[in-house]
Design a protein around this motif. Structure first.
Motif, mmCIF file in Angstrom:
data_model
loop_
_atom_site.group_PDB
_atom_site.id
_atom_site.type_symbol
_atom_site.label_atom_id
_atom_site.label_comp_id
_atom_site.label_asym_id
_atom_site.label_seq_id
_atom_site.Cartn_x
_atom_site.Cartn_y
_atom_site.Cartn_z
ATOM 1 N N GLY A 10 -5.484 -89.205 80.430
ATOM 2 C CA GLY A 10 -6.024 -89.658 81.709
ATOM 3 C C GLY A 10 -4.985 -89.838 82.797
ATOM 4 O O GLY A 10 -5.299 -90.282 83.904
ATOM 5 N N SER A 11 -3.734 -89.463 82.533
ATOM 6 C CA SER A 11 -2.693 -89.621 83.571
ATOM 7 C C SER A 11 -2.781 -88.513 84.618
ATOM 8 O O SER A 11 -2.215 -88.640 85.700
ATOM 9 N N GLY A 12 -3.486 -87.431 84.278
ATOM 10 C CA GLY A 12 -3.685 -86.369 85.273
ATOM 11 C C GLY A 12 -2.857 -85.117 85.042
ATOM 12 O O GLY A 12 -2.663 -84.308 85.950
ATOM 13 N N LYS A 13 -2.382 -84.922 83.793
ATOM 14 C CA LYS A 13 -1.511 -83.759 83.498
ATOM 15 C C LYS A 13 -2.239 -82.444 83.745
ATOM 16 O O LYS A 13 -1.745 -81.561 84.421
ATOM 17 N N THR A 14 -3.425 -82.329 83.150
ATOM 18 C CA THR A 14 -4.148 -81.055 83.258
ATOM 19 C C THR A 14 -4.542 -80.761 84.698
ATOM 20 O O THR A 14 -4.428 -79.633 85.173
ATOM 21 N N THR A 15 -4.937 -81.786 85.415
ATOM 22 C CA THR A 15 -5.280 -81.623 86.840
ATOM 23 C C THR A 15 -4.063 -81.148 87.617
ATOM 24 O O THR A 15 -4.141 -80.210 88.415
ATOM 25 N N ARG A 81 2.229 -81.057 77.945
ATOM 26 C CA ARG A 81 2.599 -81.724 76.715
ATOM 27 C C ARG A 81 3.594 -80.888 75.883
ATOM 28 O O ARG A 81 3.558 -79.662 75.906
ATOM 29 N N ASN A 139 -14.782 -90.278 84.641
ATOM 30 C CA ASN A 139 -14.766 -88.927 85.226
ATOM 31 C C ASN A 139 -14.864 -87.819 84.187
ATOM 32 O O ASN A 139 -15.340 -86.746 84.485
ATOM 33 N N ARG A 140 -14.372 -88.084 83.008
ATOM 34 C CA ARG A 140 -14.256 -86.948 82.076
ATOM 35 C C ARG A 140 -15.639 -86.515 81.617
ATOM 36 O O ARG A 140 -16.440 -87.327 81.202
ATOM 37 N N LYS A 144 -13.099 -86.453 74.327
ATOM 38 C CA LYS A 144 -12.284 -85.781 73.307
ATOM 39 C C LYS A 144 -12.486 -86.537 71.991
ATOM 40 O O LYS A 144 -12.843 -87.704 71.971
ATOM 41 N N ARG A 190 -1.769 -92.629 92.157
ATOM 42 C CA ARG A 190 -2.169 -92.190 93.498
ATOM 43 C C ARG A 190 -3.061 -90.956 93.430
ATOM 44 O O ARG A 190 -3.189 -90.327 92.375
ATOM 45 N N GLU A 192 -4.573 -87.170 93.617
ATOM 46 C CA GLU A 192 -3.941 -85.999 92.999
ATOM 47 C C GLU A 192 -3.108 -85.169 93.972
ATOM 48 O O GLU A 192 -2.113 -84.571 93.572
HETATM 49 N N1 LIG Z 1 -4.554 -88.473 90.654
HETATM 50 C C1 LIG Z 1 -5.827 -88.637 90.232
HETATM 51 N N2 LIG Z 1 -6.643 -89.515 90.847
HETATM 52 C C2 LIG Z 1 -7.915 -89.699 90.415
HETATM 53 N N3 LIG Z 1 -8.494 -89.030 89.377
HETATM 54 C C3 LIG Z 1 -7.698 -88.131 88.725
HETATM 55 C C4 LIG Z 1 -6.346 -87.890 89.111
HETATM 56 N N4 LIG Z 1 -5.838 -86.944 88.271
HETATM 57 C C5 LIG Z 1 -6.822 -86.624 87.410
HETATM 58 N N5 LIG Z 1 -7.953 -87.314 87.685
HETATM 59 C C6 LIG Z 1 -9.233 -87.269 86.958
HETATM 60 O O1 LIG Z 1 -9.044 -88.000 85.760
HETATM 61 C C7 LIG Z 1 -9.603 -87.292 84.612
HETATM 62 C C8 LIG Z 1 -8.498 -86.979 83.625
HETATM 63 O O2 LIG Z 1 -7.609 -86.054 84.258
HETATM 64 P P1 LIG Z 1 -6.798 -84.993 83.360
HETATM 65 O O3 LIG Z 1 -7.732 -84.357 82.386
HETATM 66 O O4 LIG Z 1 -6.048 -84.124 84.306
HETATM 67 O O5 LIG Z 1 -5.824 -85.971 82.602
HETATM 68 P P2 LIG Z 1 -4.870 -85.620 81.366
HETATM 69 O O6 LIG Z 1 -3.633 -86.390 81.547
HETATM 70 O O7 LIG Z 1 -4.754 -84.163 81.196
HETATM 71 O O8 LIG Z 1 -5.740 -86.232 80.176
HETATM 72 P P3 LIG Z 1 -5.648 -85.808 78.604
HETATM 73 O O9 LIG Z 1 -4.230 -85.928 78.194
HETATM 74 O O10 LIG Z 1 -6.563 -86.784 77.937
HETATM 75 O O11 LIG Z 1 -6.170 -84.391 78.562
HETATM 76 C C9 LIG Z 1 -10.254 -86.034 85.171
HETATM 77 O O12 LIG Z 1 -11.642 -86.240 85.310
HETATM 78 C C10 LIG Z 1 -9.599 -85.855 86.552
HETATM 79 O O13 LIG Z 1 -10.488 -85.276 87.476
#
Ligand SMILES: Nc1ncnc2c1ncn2[C@@H]1O[C@H](COP(=O)(O)OP(=O)(O)OP(=O)(O)O)[C@@H](O)[C@H]1O
Ligand SMILES: Cc1cn([C@H]2C[C@H](O)[C@@H](COP(=O)(O)O)O2)c(=O)[nH]c1=O
Length: 207
Positions: A10-15, A81, A139-140, A144, A190, A192
């Motif tokens: 949920g830290s936003g890596k994939t985004t 990762r 949001n997800r 998983k 903050r 994205e």
């Molecule tokens: N900076 C951000 N602000 C708000 N929401 C965000 C932000 N980045 C990602 N999100 C949202 O949070 C959720 C998780 O984002 P993401 O899948 O990119 O995280 P992740 O670090 O890849 O998680 P995981 O490791 O579990 O796959 C998604 O629904 C995404 O739209």
């Protein structure tokens, strides 16, 4: 050059990686667990025995991942990762076999010696656990397997241990890896676009 994007669920890596693909389309993008690795059957973070199994399976996947990384390393390779994830996610429960975090991480790095490709840069998306949890739950679209098997409180506890291991490993990266890996921390609480802009600035300085 080999760059890893790291952070808790949920830290936003994939985004971020998806946004980087639009900014730097010519880079080579990969991830762990790799696409060919079905970790869905892996047991969640329930006990030290499952974590040992997880660690060796993710390391098996990483050793097989070396060929793909080496074939593309003349380019900029970005992995969503890599080895820091194994330290952070499997380390906390494996610590029960050892005297503490230092001995635990040292053991995991010793076992990782077949992993020859080490990152040049680790970009860590630093996020509050409550913020990450809200994103995961609200949001997800797809839960998983690890989310499904853990209650929110359990997930919060797990992510607490994971972030502790992440930050300790990154703070002492030279001691544990023996190499000068550059670590960059980004405030991922903050929006994205701000996370993306900070990352672009870091990468552009490296080019
Ligand atoms: N900076 C951000 N602000 C708000 N929401 C965000 C932000 N980045 C990602 N999100 C949202 O949070 C959720 C998780 O984002 P993401 O899948 O990119 O995280 P992740 O670090 O890849 O998680 P995981 O490791 O579990 O796959 C998604 O629904 C995404 O739209
Ligand atoms: C590489 C790696 C991953 N994990 C964990 C971290 C996540 O909970 C899942 C899948 O990762 P994703 O980014 O959510 O797709 O696997 C792990 O425990 N150990 C590792 O080495």
């Amino acid at each position: 050059m080999f760059i890893n994007i790291e952070g808790i669920d949920g830290s936003g890596k994939t985004t971020l990686v998806n946004n980087l693909k639009n900014t730097f389309p010519d880079f080579y993008y990969t991830r762990e667990p790799t696409d060919g690795f079905d970790y869905a059957g892996l047991v969640p973070l329930e006990n030290e025995y499952n974590s040992i199994l997880d660690f060796f399976l993710f390391t098996y996947d990483r050793i097989r991942h070396q060929k793909e990384i080496k074939e593309n390393i003349k380019n900029i390779v970005i992995s969503d990762r890599y080895i820091a994830s194994s330290i952070a996610y499997e380390g906390p429960l494996i610590e029960r076999f050892f005297s503490g975090i230092d001995e635990t991480i040292q053991y995991l790095m010793d076992v990782s010696r077949p992993v020859k490709c080490m990152p040049d840069v680790i970009i860590y998306l630093d996020v509050k656990i409550d913020t990450a949890l809200k994103r995961i739950i609200n949001n997800r679209k797809v839960l998983k397997y690890r989310d499904e098997k853990l209650s929110v409180l359990e997930k919060k506890n797990v992510l607490g241990f994971v972030s502790t291991y992440y930050l300790y490993f990154l703070k002492n990266i030279k001691k544990f890896t023996g190499t000068d890996i550059r670590v960059e921390y980004i405030d991922a609480n903050r929006p994205e676009n701000m996370v993306l802009n900070d990352t672009i600035k870091i990468i552009e300085k490296l080019l």
